[in-house]
Design a protein around this motif. Structure first.
Motif, PDB file in Angstrom:
ATOM      1  N   THR A 148       0.840  -1.200   0.000  1.00 55.87           N
ATOM      2  CA  THR A 148       0.000   0.000   0.000  1.00 55.87           C
ATOM      3  C   THR A 148       0.871   1.244   0.000  1.00 55.87           C
ATOM      4  O   THR A 148       2.053   1.211   0.346  1.00 55.87           O
ATOM      5  CB  THR A 148      -0.918   0.045   1.232  1.00 55.87           C
ATOM      6  N   TYR A 149       0.252   2.361  -0.356  1.00 53.55           N
ATOM      7  CA  TYR A 149       0.928   3.649  -0.271  1.00 53.55           C
ATOM      8  C   TYR A 149       0.996   4.126   1.179  1.00 53.55           C
ATOM      9  O   TYR A 149       0.078   3.918   1.974  1.00 53.55           O
ATOM     10  CB  TYR A 149       0.187   4.704  -1.086  1.00 53.55           C
ATOM     11  N   ALA A 201       1.194   7.794   2.659  1.00 53.49           N
ATOM     12  CA  ALA A 201       1.049   9.190   2.238  1.00 53.49           C
ATOM     13  C   ALA A 201       1.670  10.129   3.269  1.00 53.49           C
ATOM     14  O   ALA A 201       1.813   9.783   4.440  1.00 53.49           O
ATOM     15  CB  ALA A 201      -0.423   9.525   2.043  1.00 53.49           C
ATOM     16  N   THR A 254      -4.102   2.966  -0.195  1.00 51.51           N
ATOM     17  CA  THR A 254      -3.360   3.711   0.825  1.00 51.51           C
ATOM     18  C   THR A 254      -3.791   3.245   2.205  1.00 51.51           C
ATOM     19  O   THR A 254      -4.988   3.196   2.499  1.00 51.51           O
ATOM     20  CB  THR A 254      -3.606   5.227   0.691  1.00 51.51           C
TER      21      THR A 254
END
Length: 525
Positions: free
Chosen positions: A230-231, A233, A265
């Motif tokens: 996943t990202y 952020a 995310t």
């Protein structure tokens, strides 16, 4: 983290208040409703990318045995290897150049304050990400790729190599480690004041729009989903860079407006330091680990934790440590850092911060360990790899978390300004407890005070006759560089393997004494 010259020092106070001889802590009858889950990966590492091969081993299949030994010591206590983030300042100074096998880097000249500076330019070669396979089996990774350069083509090319390494043609090489997160850009809130192509009007809105553009492009070359990679952020410095740069403002600016990107995310990251070396007065002994200062600094993250959770994201400190600019000599590399970090990590966890990545670079004074010889960190151990005092904090925290994977933490109230206490629950039962005495016990020009303050802690509501033991962090004095032991073992060895027999003392009548500048872990059997 290296700060631009416009930044200042967050100054705390040194603890000089007298220590009472006795105090009491009331043990809750049941797990508090506000207790927060403890991730076994709570205490993680952040590695400056420029000297990554020193940590991992210079070639694929040739791991750094010291690195893996000191990581194994930590993994033994939680059942899982520590989480590694690799990137930081140098992730935004990197570009892809597959003519190199591993990497090439250009370094500025050293200075007295920065004897081992960060690279100014990094060329990423074919095996760079594959060195991840040299770490312990099961190691989770967050890799950073360049946003600051403003070259979308190169950033996507970096992501393509990451994808090929972990998901493509080289996945058999990296099959025993895990790519959990991908970070695009480091400390973007600093971009407008660091001489980049980003204008002075760079705002959370501009950042959000740019990040979404990059995230969308990157997602076309790497597999991302909430069950796998996943990202991550954000990665904001949040170090006097403007009050508008925070999790809530960025979410309001629409960083998660794209539903596809949102689904890929898992969390929002910010960075946190207690101050910065070289910006203001030198910290005095006791200032870093001061109980009130720790809580004051971390309290600035309450709103960010809440904002992330309101968007179904977790919140992490993707980079943190004592004092930015590679640590403060005489503080970051002393026993005080071990006491500070133990309180700091557990305080963050009790606030709902899921993970903390303690930043490292080769030779940095705030490191938990140095992976190779030649590190000028003030311990006079340049001839070999070695741990630093703060390494002990990860031993204590990981042991407090345990191996169940089901632990929760809550701070317990005390009436003493130098005493911190945390309860650890498993299946609703109080399993362990950490006591931290942050009163200074300082050596001045080689001379110690005539007596070391100590007080007794009475555990009210302790069931008399219950079986409990105590393990201790033994510290020669607050500003000691070496000589620490955990549960009677030393980890200051050439191999990284502990020496000595583990000692647990019995807890009698629910009363435990604790010296100034020390930590105790109580285990309820």
């Amino acid at each position: 983290m290296r700060l631009p010259l416009t930044q200042g020092l967050l100054v705390g106070r040194a603890t000089q208040s007298p220590v009472s001889t006795n105090t009491s802590i009331t043990l809750p009858a049941s797990q508090p409703a506000w207790a927060e889950p403890l991730s076994p990966n709570l205490a993680g590492f952040s590695i400056e990318m420029d000297r990554w091969p020193l940590w991992s081993g210079a070639e694929v299949g040739q791991p750094n045995s010291f690195t893996n030994q000191v990581l194994q010591n930590l993994a033994d206590r939680t059942g899982v290897p520590p989480f590694f983030r690799v990137g930081a300042d140098s992730e935004d100074r990197a570009h892809l150049d597959l003519s190199y096998q591993v990497m090439n880097a250009t370094f500025p000249a050293p200075t007295a304050d920065v004897p081992i500076p960060e690279a100014s330019v990094i060329s990423i070669g074919r095996d760079f990400y594959a060195l991840s396979a040299n770490l312990l089996s099961g190691t989770p990774f967050m890799w950073g790729i360049n946003l600051k350069l403003g070259n979308l083509t190169d950033t996507v090319a970096q992501a393509s190599l990451v994808a090929d390494t972990f998901q493509g043609s080289r996945k058999d090489v990296t099959k025993d480690v895990k790519l959990v997160n991908l970070e695009i850009g480091n400390e973007p809130d600093f971009y407008s004041i660091q001489g980049t192509g980003y204008s002075s009007s760079w705002t959370p809105q501009n950042y959000s729009d740019t990040w979404r553009e990059y995230a969308s492009a990157v997602s076309k070359v790497i597999k991302l989903d909430n069950g796998g990679t996943t990202y991550s952020a954000g990665a904001f410095a949040t170090f006097s860079s403007g009050l508008e740069w925070n999790t809530g403002a960025t979410l309001e600016a629409g960083i998660m407006a794209d539903s596809d990107t949102r689904s890929k995310t898992s969390h929002f990251a910010e960075h946190q330091y207690s101050g910065a070396f070289g910006y203001g007065p030198t910290a005095q002994p006791g200032q870093l680990m001061d109980k009130g200062t720790i809580r004051g600094n971390l309290s600035t993250k309450w709103a960010d934790v809440k904002a992330a959770r309101s968007s179904d994201l977790s919140f992490i400190l993707g980079e943190t440590n004592s004092y930015a600019n590679h640590g403060m000599p005489g503080t970051s590399n002393t026993a005080e850092a071990a006491i500070w970090a133990t309180d700091y990590i557990l305080q963050a966890a009790s606030m709902g911060i899921e993970r903390l990545h303690f930043h490292h670079g080769f030779g940095y004074r705030y490191n938990l360990f140095q992976p190779a010889a030649g590190a000028d960190d003030g311990l006079n151990l340049t001839s070999r790899a070695h741990i630093l005092p703060s390494y002990h904090s990860f031993l204590i925290v990981n042991e407090a978390i345990g191996t169940s994977g089901k632990a929760s933490v809550a701070e317990l109230g005390t009436t003493n300004s130098s005493l911190s206490a945390y309860g650890i629950w498993e299946n609703g039962n109080l399993a362990r407890m950490v006591l931290i005495n942050s009163a200074p016990y300082v050596s001045v020009n080689g001379t110690l005070p005539a007596a070391r303050n100590s007080f007794s802690v009475n555990l009210a509501n302790w069931k008399n006759g219950s079986n409990a033991t105590v393990k201790r962090l033994s510290v020669p004095y607050t500003n000691a560089f070496t000589g620490l032991t955990w549960a009677n073992q030393t980890f200051e060895t050439e191999s990284g393997k502990p020496e000595g027999t583990v000692y647990e003392e019995p807890l009698h009548n629910g009363v435990v004494s604790i010296d100034a500048s020390s930590v105790a872990l109580i285990c309820f059997k």
